[in-house]
Design a protein around this motif. Structure first.
Motif, PDB file in Angstrom:
ATOM      1  N   UNK A  76       0.848  -1.176   0.000  1.00  0.00           N
ATOM      2  CA  UNK A  76       0.000   0.000   0.000  1.00  0.00           C
ATOM      3  C   UNK A  76       0.894   1.240   0.000  1.00  0.00           C
ATOM      4  N   UNK A  77       0.579   2.201  -0.852  1.00  0.00           N
ATOM      5  CA  UNK A  77       1.285   3.475  -0.886  1.00  0.00           C
ATOM      6  C   UNK A  77       0.344   4.535  -0.327  1.00  0.00           C
ATOM      7  N   UNK A  78       0.815   5.280   0.658  1.00  0.00           N
ATOM      8  CA  UNK A  78       0.000   6.330   1.275  1.00  0.00           C
ATOM      9  C   UNK A  78       0.714   7.658   1.063  1.00  0.00           C
ATOM     10  N   UNK A  79      -0.022   8.662   0.611  1.00  0.00           N
ATOM     11  CA  UNK A  79       0.533   9.985   0.367  1.00  0.00           C
ATOM     12  C   UNK A  79       0.020  10.934   1.437  1.00  0.00           C
ATOM     13  N   UNK A  80       0.946  11.696   2.039  1.00  0.00           N
ATOM     14  CA  UNK A  80       0.577  12.680   3.058  1.00  0.00           C
ATOM     15  C   UNK A  80       0.815  14.086   2.527  1.00  0.00           C
ATOM     16  N   UNK A  81      -0.141  14.972   2.777  1.00  0.00           N
ATOM     17  CA  UNK A  81       0.075  16.363   2.409  1.00  0.00           C
ATOM     18  C   UNK A  81       1.012  16.999   3.455  1.00  0.00           C
ATOM     19  N   UNK A  82       1.347  18.242   3.254  1.00  0.00           N
ATOM     20  CA  UNK A  82       2.322  18.905   4.129  1.00  0.00           C
ATOM     21  C   UNK A  82       1.853  18.956   5.582  1.00  0.00           C
ATOM     22  N   UNK A  83       0.575  19.246   5.802  1.00  0.00           N
ATOM     23  CA  UNK A  83       0.034  19.328   7.162  1.00  0.00           C
ATOM     24  C   UNK A  83       0.106  17.969   7.860  1.00  0.00           C
ATOM     25  N   UNK A  84      -0.208  16.903   7.131  1.00  0.00           N
ATOM     26  CA  UNK A  84      -0.140  15.558   7.707  1.00  0.00           C
ATOM     27  C   UNK A  84       1.296  15.170   8.029  1.00  0.00           C
ATOM     28  N   UNK A  85       2.235  15.578   7.188  1.00  0.00           N
ATOM     29  CA  UNK A  85       3.641  15.292   7.448  1.00  0.00           C
ATOM     30  C   UNK A  85       4.118  15.997   8.714  1.00  0.00           C
ATOM     31  N   UNK A  86       3.710  17.249   8.894  1.00  0.00           N
ATOM     32  CA  UNK A  86       4.085  17.984  10.105  1.00  0.00           C
ATOM     33  C   UNK A  86       3.484  17.336  11.347  1.00  0.00           C
ATOM     34  N   UNK A  87       2.239  16.909  11.244  1.00  0.00           N
ATOM     35  CA  UNK A  87       1.586  16.240  12.357  1.00  0.00           C
ATOM     36  C   UNK A  87       2.290  14.930  12.688  1.00  0.00           C
ATOM     37  N   UNK A  88       2.671  14.195  11.679  1.00  0.00           N
ATOM     38  CA  UNK A  88       3.376  12.934  11.871  1.00  0.00           C
ATOM     39  C   UNK A  88       4.730  13.162  12.554  1.00  0.00           C
ATOM     40  N   UNK A  89       5.452  14.194  12.154  1.00  0.00           N
ATOM     41  CA  UNK A  89       6.721  14.526  12.800  1.00  0.00           C
ATOM     42  C   UNK A  89       6.503  14.916  14.257  1.00  0.00           C
ATOM     43  N   UNK A  90       5.451  15.662  14.519  1.00  0.00           N
ATOM     44  CA  UNK A  90       5.123  16.065  15.883  1.00  0.00           C
ATOM     45  C   UNK A  90       4.846  14.852  16.759  1.00  0.00           C
ATOM     46  N   UNK A  91       4.109  13.894  16.222  1.00  0.00           N
ATOM     47  CA  UNK A  91       3.808  12.660  16.957  1.00  0.00           C
ATOM     48  C   UNK A  91       5.095  11.902  17.244  1.00  0.00           C
ATOM     49  N   UNK A  92       5.983  11.857  16.273  1.00  0.00           N
ATOM     50  CA  UNK A  92       7.265  11.161  16.444  1.00  0.00           C
ATOM     51  C   UNK A  92       8.076  11.783  17.576  1.00  0.00           C
ATOM     52  N   UNK A  93       8.181  13.107  17.574  1.00  0.00           N
ATOM     53  CA  UNK A  93       8.989  13.773  18.597  1.00  0.00           C
ATOM     54  C   UNK A  93       8.328  13.737  19.973  1.00  0.00           C
ATOM     55  N   UNK A  94       6.996  13.804  20.023  1.00  0.00           N
ATOM     56  CA  UNK A  94       6.273  13.775  21.302  1.00  0.00           C
ATOM     57  C   UNK A  94       6.184  12.374  21.893  1.00  0.00           C
TER      58      UNK A  94
END
Length: 56
Positions: free
Chosen positions: A4-22
């Motif tokens: 499965x290939x999933x594409x994230x827009x810029x806002x989703x990428x920022x949210x994902x990075x935030x989750x990673x760091x938190x």
């Protein structure tokens, strides 16, 4: 199981990075349920054969 290939827009990428760091498991689960699962369930018929390596 197929790939499965999933594409994230810029806002989703920022949210994902935030989750990673938190390192917040509840926020991570929410992201999966709200952003990833709906995209996985959505089928793109014009690309499905191309992405899966099938002809037709």
């Amino acid at each position: 199981m197929s790939k499965v290939f999933v594409v994230f827009d810029e806002a989703e990428q920022l949210l994902l990075k935030s989750i990673y760091y938190d390192e917040d498991p509840q926020e991570a689960l929410s992201f999966v349920l709200e952003h990833i699962i709906p995209k996985v369930k959505k089928e793109i018929t014009c690309l499905s054969g191309l992405l899966s390596g099938q002809k037709g």
